[in-house]
Design an enzyme around this catalytic site. Structure first.
Site, PDB file in Angstrom:
ATOM      1  N   ASN A  13       3.403  15.097  10.194  1.00  0.00           N
ATOM      2  CA  ASN A  13       2.916  15.543   9.053  1.00  0.00           C
ATOM      3  C   ASN A  13       1.569  16.155   9.289  1.00  0.00           C
ATOM      4  O   ASN A  13       0.613  15.785   9.586  1.00  0.00           O
ATOM      5  CB  ASN A  13       2.699  14.403   8.211  1.00  0.00           C
ATOM      6  CG  ASN A  13       2.147  14.475   6.781  1.00  0.00           C
ATOM      7  OD1 ASN A  13       1.923  15.643   6.423  1.00  0.00           O
ATOM      8  ND2 ASN A  13       2.273  13.418   5.932  1.00  0.00           N
ATOM      9  N   ARG A  77       7.161  17.179   7.929  1.00  0.00           N
ATOM     10  CA  ARG A  77       7.029  17.160   6.449  1.00  0.00           C
ATOM     11  C   ARG A  77       6.542  18.567   6.086  1.00  0.00           C
ATOM     12  O   ARG A  77       5.649  19.034   6.886  1.00  0.00           O
ATOM     13  CB  ARG A  77       6.100  16.158   6.225  1.00  0.00           C
ATOM     14  CG  ARG A  77       5.788  16.107   4.518  1.00  0.00           C
ATOM     15  CD  ARG A  77       4.614  15.287   4.265  1.00  0.00           C
ATOM     16  NE  ARG A  77       4.665  15.133   2.747  1.00  0.00           N
ATOM     17  CZ  ARG A  77       3.172  15.182   2.271  1.00  0.00           C
ATOM     18  NH1 ARG A  77       2.042  15.152   3.187  1.00  0.00           N
ATOM     19  NH2 ARG A  77       3.120  15.183   0.928  1.00  0.00           N
ATOM     20  N   HIS A 166       6.105  14.695  -3.515  1.00  0.00           N
ATOM     21  CA  HIS A 166       6.282  13.403  -3.093  1.00  0.00           C
ATOM     22  C   HIS A 166       7.930  12.957  -3.188  1.00  0.00           C
ATOM     23  O   HIS A 166       8.207  11.870  -3.430  1.00  0.00           O
ATOM     24  CB  HIS A 166       5.590  12.504  -3.936  1.00  0.00           C
ATOM     25  CG  HIS A 166       4.280  12.508  -4.152  1.00  0.00           C
ATOM     26  ND1 HIS A 166       3.482  11.841  -5.269  1.00  0.00           N
ATOM     27  CD2 HIS A 166       3.065  12.441  -3.083  1.00  0.00           C
ATOM     28  CE1 HIS A 166       2.335  12.079  -4.905  1.00  0.00           C
ATOM     29  NE2 HIS A 166       1.956  12.351  -3.590  1.00  0.00           N
ATOM     30  N   GLY A 198      -2.915  10.661  -4.142  1.00  0.00           N
ATOM     31  CA  GLY A 198      -1.989  11.582  -5.227  1.00  0.00           C
ATOM     32  C   GLY A 198      -1.045  10.949  -6.096  1.00  0.00           C
ATOM     33  O   GLY A 198      -0.674   9.756  -5.630  1.00  0.00           O
ATOM     34  N   ARG A 227      -7.486  14.216  -8.711  1.00  0.00           N
ATOM     35  CA  ARG A 227      -6.968  15.690  -9.711  1.00  0.00           C
ATOM     36  C   ARG A 227      -7.019  14.948 -11.232  1.00  0.00           C
ATOM     37  O   ARG A 227      -6.614  13.844 -11.270  1.00  0.00           O
ATOM     38  CB  ARG A 227      -5.653  15.784  -9.172  1.00  0.00           C
ATOM     39  CG  ARG A 227      -5.613  16.440  -7.673  1.00  0.00           C
ATOM     40  CD  ARG A 227      -3.965  16.875  -7.361  1.00  0.00           C
ATOM     41  NE  ARG A 227      -3.860  17.008  -5.842  1.00  0.00           N
ATOM     42  CZ  ARG A 227      -3.118  16.516  -5.243  1.00  0.00           C
ATOM     43  NH1 ARG A 227      -2.253  15.576  -5.820  1.00  0.00           N
ATOM     44  NH2 ARG A 227      -3.133  16.581  -3.851  1.00  0.00           N
ATOM     45  N   MET A 269      -9.191   2.999  -6.082  1.00  0.00           N
ATOM     46  CA  MET A 269      -9.046   1.955  -7.166  1.00  0.00           C
ATOM     47  C   MET A 269      -9.727   0.454  -6.554  1.00  0.00           C
ATOM     48  O   MET A 269      -9.854  -0.425  -7.625  1.00  0.00           O
ATOM     49  CB  MET A 269      -7.560   1.554  -7.392  1.00  0.00           C
ATOM     50  CG  MET A 269      -7.107   0.978  -8.564  1.00  0.00           C
ATOM     51  SD  MET A 269      -7.772   1.768 -10.020  1.00  0.00           S
ATOM     52  CE  MET A 269      -6.646   3.185 -10.355  1.00  0.00           C
ATOM     53  N   ARG A 270      -9.876   0.111  -5.298  1.00  0.00           N
ATOM     54  CA  ARG A 270     -10.455  -0.991  -4.944  1.00  0.00           C
ATOM     55  C   ARG A 270     -11.912  -1.086  -5.507  1.00  0.00           C
ATOM     56  O   ARG A 270     -12.354  -2.000  -6.252  1.00  0.00           O
ATOM     57  CB  ARG A 270     -10.479  -1.248  -3.419  1.00  0.00           C
ATOM     58  CG  ARG A 270      -9.028  -1.497  -2.988  1.00  0.00           C
ATOM     59  CD  ARG A 270      -9.128  -1.392  -1.615  1.00  0.00           C
ATOM     60  NE  ARG A 270      -9.180   0.067  -1.219  1.00  0.00           N
ATOM     61  CZ  ARG A 270      -8.659   0.672   0.102  1.00  0.00           C
ATOM     62  NH1 ARG A 270      -8.398  -0.088   0.882  1.00  0.00           N
ATOM     63  NH2 ARG A 270      -8.774   1.797  -0.008  1.00  0.00           N
ATOM     64  N   GLY A 316      -0.332   3.500  -2.456  1.00  0.00           N
ATOM     65  CA  GLY A 316      -1.617   2.472  -2.130  1.00  0.00           C
ATOM     66  C   GLY A 316      -1.867   1.704  -3.569  1.00  0.00           C
ATOM     67  O   GLY A 316      -2.118   0.524  -3.224  1.00  0.00           O
ATOM     68  N   GLU A 370       7.649   7.208   3.828  1.00  0.00           N
ATOM     69  CA  GLU A 370       8.178   8.697   3.850  1.00  0.00           C
ATOM     70  C   GLU A 370       8.551   8.920   5.421  1.00  0.00           C
ATOM     71  O   GLU A 370       9.406   9.721   5.391  1.00  0.00           O
ATOM     72  CB  GLU A 370       6.766   9.449   3.376  1.00  0.00           C
ATOM     73  CG  GLU A 370       6.762   9.234   1.792  1.00  0.00           C
ATOM     74  CD  GLU A 370       5.297   9.921   1.403  1.00  0.00           C
ATOM     75  OE1 GLU A 370       4.370   9.320   1.593  1.00  0.00           O
ATOM     76  OE2 GLU A 370       5.560  11.165   0.741  1.00  0.00           O
TER      77      GLU A 370
HETATM   78  P1  AMP Z   1      -2.140   6.435  -0.592  1.00  0.00           P
HETATM   79  O1  AMP Z   1      -2.475   7.765  -0.922  1.00  0.00           O
HETATM   80  O2  AMP Z   1      -0.787   6.182  -0.944  1.00  0.00           O
HETATM   81  O3  AMP Z   1      -2.618   6.113   0.639  1.00  0.00           O
HETATM   82  O4  AMP Z   1      -3.208   5.469  -1.428  1.00  0.00           O
HETATM   83  C1  AMP Z   1      -4.546   5.529  -1.474  1.00  0.00           C
HETATM   84  C2  AMP Z   1      -5.143   4.912  -2.426  1.00  0.00           C
HETATM   85  O5  AMP Z   1      -4.757   3.376  -2.695  1.00  0.00           O
HETATM   86  C3  AMP Z   1      -6.691   4.484  -2.359  1.00  0.00           C
HETATM   87  O6  AMP Z   1      -7.490   5.659  -2.565  1.00  0.00           O
HETATM   88  C4  AMP Z   1      -6.884   3.320  -3.292  1.00  0.00           C
HETATM   89  O7  AMP Z   1      -7.283   3.840  -4.306  1.00  0.00           O
HETATM   90  C5  AMP Z   1      -5.705   2.718  -3.376  1.00  0.00           C
HETATM   91  N1  AMP Z   1      -5.601   1.401  -2.704  1.00  0.00           N
HETATM   92  C6  AMP Z   1      -5.504   1.065  -1.296  1.00  0.00           C
HETATM   93  N2  AMP Z   1      -5.474  -0.331  -1.124  1.00  0.00           N
HETATM   94  C7  AMP Z   1      -5.615  -1.044  -2.486  1.00  0.00           C
HETATM   95  C8  AMP Z   1      -5.920  -2.210  -2.920  1.00  0.00           C
HETATM   96  N3  AMP Z   1      -5.748  -3.281  -2.018  1.00  0.00           N
HETATM   97  N4  AMP Z   1      -6.051  -2.253  -4.281  1.00  0.00           N
HETATM   98  C9  AMP Z   1      -6.051  -1.079  -5.046  1.00  0.00           C
HETATM   99  N5  AMP Z   1      -6.053   0.252  -4.751  1.00  0.00           N
HETATM  100  C10 AMP Z   1      -5.874   0.160  -3.254  1.00  0.00           C
END
Ligand code: AMP
Length: 384
Positions: A13, A77, A166, A198, A227, A269-270, A316, A370
């Site tokens: 990727n 990808r 996605h 995203g 975004r 989101m954390r 995430g 993925e």
């Molecule tokens: P991804 O693009 O799928 O890797 O998701 C990344 C996003 O997942 C991060 O910016 C966080 O906002 C969210 N995330 C990851 N771990 C957690 C968690 N334990 N609780 C809430 N949000 C999370």
């Protein structure tokens, strides 16, 4: 095509400044190695050639060198396949040219993908290399879902339509959700909510994608980390004419400085959850805007599908945030959706149901994979 003897697939990727890789063994469905080379062009990793050389070295150090006869294919990808690429595709010079022709549709992503492909082909010219497109799963959208209601000649001249992204994740998760329910994908209608940095939603009827929230680019749809997702298109004219912003400035604003980040200064989101716990009203509003949009898509896709068997959360935020899942589906008993609070609170790396026993619609958390999906598609192609 000649069958290759190996059972391993290297998934690449390639982003503009990083290369993520995984080596997967398709015989056992196992992950043999994975890694990330970052900060390409900034420091010791001069370019994508140096980055792939590092990937090759890292694999060789684990006894998994790229010269291994076990390697059956490299799966790449590729973000944008336009209307031309609707299936995993064996890469030839002609295919590379065609992906180059799609650069105007994905100016940030396709060039990096192409560089990764070129370097990998130089490294192992004898090996089948397969492009797996992020748009492909959405190529089945009915024309009325893919068309924007603008002048048809203008739209066609410039390739303006809904492509969706996605796709490998939506394909994998919709299938895995059917599996979790003990059904064949053809028997179930699923709403997939891919909520990462995203974010996108899709409506999948009997294994076929019939609608998705991202559009010409990944900017449309849900509120994301940085975004905006859906906005009135006239916001752009307004910011241009009244605000004096240039097209590039507005592009940057909507793609990189909006969404959760724009609303509250944080895109994770954390962190937003932590701030909400302290009574931070700005973080709370960002969360509420995010969830409100999500609920609207759940409602819309329920109407699109007519009958919904499952709603699946992934990526995430979707896999980890019980708060987002709970808030997005709260009070939807009229739609047959009931989340079980205890199940929702469980943290687990496995696919699982979080709906109440009496919920007509199954609600699931399904970790996406993925890389495994790209490897499976690439492997299936070279074995065919
Ligand atoms: P991804 O693009 O799928 O890797 O998701 C990344 C996003 O997942 C991060 O910016 C966080 O906002 C969210 N995330 C990851 N771990 C957690 C968690 N334990 N609780 C809430 N949000 C999370």
């Amino acid at each position: 095509m000649n069958r290759t003897p190996g059972t391993r697939v290297l998934v690449l990727n390639s982003g503009s400044s990083s290369v993520k890789y995984q080596l997967l063994d398709m015989a056992g469905g196992t992950r043999l190695a994975s890694g990330l080379v970052e900060r390409i062009g900034d420091g010791p990793v001069a370019d994508h050639a140096a980055a792939l050389k590092q990937v090759a070295d890292e694999l060789a150090a684990q006894g998994l060198g790229l010269d291994s006869p076990e390697l059956a294919a490299v799966g790449h990808r590729v973000v944008h396949g336009g209307i031309r690429f609707t299936e995993p595709t064996l890469i030839t010079d002609e295919v590379v040219t065609a992906i180059e022709e799609l650069v105007p549709l994905a100016p940030l992503h396709n060039p990096a993908n192409i560089t990764g492909i070129k370097v990998a082909r130089e490294l192992r010219p004898d090996l089948p290399q397969v492009a797996v497109f992020d748009t492909a799963f959405h190529s089945t959208l009915p024309e009325y879902a893919a068309r924007y209601a603008i002048d048809t000649a203008t739209a066609d001249e410039h390739g303006v339509r809904r492509y969706g992204f996605h796709g490998t994740s939506h394909a994998y998760v919709s299938r895995a959700t059917a599996e979790l329910l003990g059904k064949d994908p053809s028997e179930v209608n699923v709403i997939v909510l891919h909520l990462g940095n995203g974010a996108s939603a899709s409506a999948v009827r009997g294994g076929t994608c019939v609608d998705t929230s991202m559009g010409l680019t990944p900017l449309e749809g849900l509120v994301m980390g940085t975004r905006s997702g859906d906005i009135d298109p006239a916001v752009i004219f307004h910011l241009s004419r009244v605000g004096g912003l240039s097209t590039d400035e507005i592009d940057d604003l909507l793609n990189k400085r909006s969404g959760l980040l724009g609303l509250c200064g944080d895109n994770d989101m954390r962190e937003i959850g932590r701030r909400m716990g302290e009574g931070d009203v700005t973080a709370q509003l960002a969360f509420d805007v995010y969830v409100h949009r999500l609920r609207k898509y759940v409602g819309a896709y329920t109407a699109v599908l007519g009958r919904v068997d499952a709603i699946a959360f992934t990526a995430g935020v979707g896999e980890n945030s019980a708060a987002v899942r709970e808030a997005a589906l709260r009070g939807l008993t009229a739609l047959g959706v009931e989340v079980d609070a205890v199940r929702n609170a469980v943290r687990s790396p496995s696919a699982r149901l979080i709906s109440a026993a009496e919920s007509r619609v199954a609600v699931a958390v399904v970790p996406t994979d993925e890389e495994m999906e790209i490897a499976s598609q690439a492997y299936a192609l070279v074995q065919a």
